[in-house]
Design an enzyme around this catalytic site. Structure first.
Site, short mmCIF file in Angstrom:
data_model
loop_
_atom_site.label_atom_id
_atom_site.label_comp_id
_atom_site.label_asym_id
_atom_site.label_seq_id
_atom_site.Cartn_x
_atom_site.Cartn_y
_atom_site.Cartn_z
N GLN A 119 -9.77 -3.94 -4.19
CA GLN A 119 -11.10 -3.48 -3.78
C GLN A 119 -12.13 -3.82 -4.86
O GLN A 119 -13.23 -4.30 -4.56
CB GLN A 119 -11.07 -1.96 -3.54
CG GLN A 119 -12.42 -1.37 -3.21
CD GLN A 119 -12.93 -1.83 -1.86
OE1 GLN A 119 -12.22 -1.74 -0.86
NE2 GLN A 119 -14.16 -2.33 -1.80
N CYS A 131 -16.56 1.61 -0.56
CA CYS A 131 -15.40 0.75 -0.24
C CYS A 131 -15.04 0.80 1.24
O CYS A 131 -14.37 -0.09 1.73
CB CYS A 131 -14.22 1.14 -1.12
SG CYS A 131 -13.72 2.85 -0.88
N ARG A 158 -14.08 -8.69 0.70
CA ARG A 158 -12.63 -8.45 0.59
C ARG A 158 -11.88 -9.74 0.96
O ARG A 158 -10.90 -10.10 0.32
CB ARG A 158 -12.18 -7.30 1.52
CG ARG A 158 -12.71 -5.92 1.19
CD ARG A 158 -12.24 -5.39 -0.15
NE ARG A 158 -10.79 -5.39 -0.34
CZ ARG A 158 -9.94 -4.43 0.04
NH1 ARG A 158 -10.42 -3.35 0.64
NH2 ARG A 158 -8.64 -4.52 -0.19
N HIS A 161 -6.82 1.02 -6.93
CA HIS A 161 -7.14 0.15 -5.79
C HIS A 161 -7.77 -1.14 -6.34
O HIS A 161 -8.94 -1.43 -6.11
CB HIS A 161 -8.09 0.88 -4.83
CG HIS A 161 -8.21 0.25 -3.48
ND1 HIS A 161 -7.44 -0.83 -3.07
CD2 HIS A 161 -9.01 0.55 -2.42
CE1 HIS A 161 -7.78 -1.17 -1.85
NE2 HIS A 161 -8.72 -0.35 -1.42
N ARG A 167 0.88 -1.18 0.00
CA ARG A 167 0.00 0.00 0.00
C ARG A 167 0.91 1.22 0.00
O ARG A 167 1.64 1.44 0.98
CB ARG A 167 -0.93 0.00 1.21
CG ARG A 167 -1.69 1.32 1.36
CD ARG A 167 -2.87 1.24 2.28
NE ARG A 167 -3.97 0.51 1.67
CZ ARG A 167 -5.22 0.53 2.11
NH1 ARG A 167 -5.54 1.24 3.17
NH2 ARG A 167 -6.16 -0.16 1.50
N ASP A 169 -17.24 7.03 -2.50
CA ASP A 169 -16.03 6.90 -1.69
C ASP A 169 -15.81 8.24 -0.98
O ASP A 169 -16.50 9.23 -1.26
CB ASP A 169 -14.83 6.54 -2.61
CG ASP A 169 -13.53 6.28 -1.86
OD1 ASP A 169 -13.57 6.08 -0.63
OD2 ASP A 169 -12.46 6.27 -2.50
#
Ligand code: CP
Ligand code: NVA
Length: 294
Positions: free
Chosen positions: A121, A253, A281, A118, A91, A213
Site C-alpha cells: 500500500q 488506502c 496500486r 501493509h 494477506r 484509514d
C-alpha cells in the site's frame, strides 16, 4: 543496494510503467500464488491484473480451500508452493504467520497486509505523493487515526524516503513503539522528522498530505463499538483539511467508511487523491513484481 535506493527504484519504475504503452510480456510463464485470509478488493485485483498484463498468471487461494484450512502448516504450505510458483503474495491475520511463510519459502514472499504492516500500500502511496508533490524531502504527511498496520508502514516508508510524518491518534491507539523507534532511527539518516502524538491540530498543521484509514481494521471487529466512540473526534473533515496547507492532498488506502473517518465532502472533494492512489496500486504491484521476478 540499500533500502532507500531500492524503494526509489521501485517508485520510479511504477511511474514509468504507468506511462508505458507496450512493455511486452516480461513475466511470461511466471506464476504468483496469492493466499488471502481476509477479504480484499484492491490488493487482489491489482496483483492479479498486474500479473496478467505482464504476461504471467496469478492464483487466488483462500485458506478454506487450501489444506491450510484442515491443519496443514503454513511452513509446509510454503515449502510446497515454492516448488510450483515463482512468488507468493500473502494477506494474513497474524504477522508471525507472514514471517513463518517467508522463512520456509524458497521464492519471494510479498506481504499483502497483516496485522502489523501493509507495505505494498505504501509503495503506491509514495508513487501518488511523488506524482502530486514532485519530491519527498521537505514535505510533511499527517496521519490521523488508528496507529495500525497502514500507519506502521507509512512511518517506515516516509522515514526511508526522507519525508516528515506526524501521527495523531487517540490515547491508547498510537502506533507500536517498535515501529516508531525504527522510523526515528531511519529518519535520523534520511532527514525525516517523525512525530507521534494525540493532537490532530499539531499533526495537520502545515501538512502537504492528510492521510487516514478505517477505525476498525480487519481482525478488530470485536472492539468496534468502543473504537467508534474513541475515534469520533479523529475524523478528516473540512475543518481538519483547513489546518493543512492550501494545496494539501487527502489520501485514504480504502475501503473508506464515509461519515466516520472521512466525510463525503472531503473524499469527493477537489483535494482528494484517493482514486489516483487506488489506481497506483496496479502500477506499484507491477514494479514490485518486476523487481522480484523480472
Ligand atoms: N487498500 C487495500 O489494501 O485494499 P483491499 O483491502 O481492498 O485490498
Ligand atoms: N487497516 C485496514 C487496512 C485495509 C486495507 C485493515 O487492516 O483492515
Amino acid at each position: 543496494m540499500d533500502v532507500r535506493d531500492e524503494l526509489h527504484e521501485i517508485i520510479n519504475l511504477a511511474m514509468e510503467l504507468k506511462k508505458a504503452k507496450d512493455i511486452g510480456e516480461p513475466l511470461k510463464g511466471k506464476s504468483l500464488a496469492m493466499i488471502f485470509e481476509k477479504p480484499s478488493t484492491r490488493t487482489r485485483v491489482s496483483f492479479e491484473v498486474a500479473m496478467t498484463q505482464l504476461g504471467g498468471h496469478a492464483l487466488y487461494l483462500s485458506p478454506k480451500d487450501l489444506q491450510l484450512g484442515r491443519g496443514e502448516t503454513i511452513a509446509d504450505t510454503a515449502r510446497v508452493l515454492s516448488r510450483y510458483v515463482d512468488a507468493i503474495m500473502y494477506r494474513a491475520f497474524d504477522h508471525k504467520m507472514m514471517v513463518e511463510l517467508a522463512n520456509n519459502s524458497s521464492v519471494p514472499v510479498i506481504n499483502g497486509l497483516d496485522d502489523k504492516e501493509h507495505p505494498c500500500q505504501i509503495v503506491a502511496d509514495l508513487v501518488t505523493i511523488k506524482e502530486y508533490k514532485g519530491e519527498f524531502e521537505g514535505k510533511k504527511l499527517a496521519y490521523v487515526g488508528d496507529g495500525n498496520n497502514v500507519c506502521h508502514s507509512l512511518l517506515l516508508g516516509c522515514a526511508i524516503v526522507g519525508m516528515d510524518i506526524a501521527v495523531a491518534s487517540p490515547k491508547g491507539y498510537e502506533p507500536e513503539k517498535e515501529y516508531v523507534d525504527l522510523a526515528n532511527s531511519i529518519g535520523k539518516q534520511s532527514g525525516a522528522n517523525v512525530m507521534v502524538g494525540n493532537s490532530m491540530e499539531e499533526a495537520a498543521s502545515g501538512a502537504d498530505v492528510l492521510y487516514t484509514d478505517v477505525w476498525v481494521s480487519m481482525g478488530d471487529e470485536a472492539e468496534a463499538e468502543e473504537r467508534m466512540r474513541v475515534f469520533k473526534p479523529y475524523q478528516i473533515n473540512s475543518e481538519v483539511l483547513s489546518m493543512a496547507k492550501k494545496d494539501a492532498i487527502v489520501m485514504h488506502c480504502l475501503p473508506a467508511h464515509r461519515g466516520l473517518e472521512i466525510t463525503d465532502e472531503v473524499i469527493d472533494g477537489e483535494q482528494s487523491a484517493v482514486w489516483d492512489q487506488a489506481e497506483n496500486r496496479l502500477h506499484a504491484q507491477k514494479a514490485i513484481l518486476l523487481t522480484l521476478l523480472g
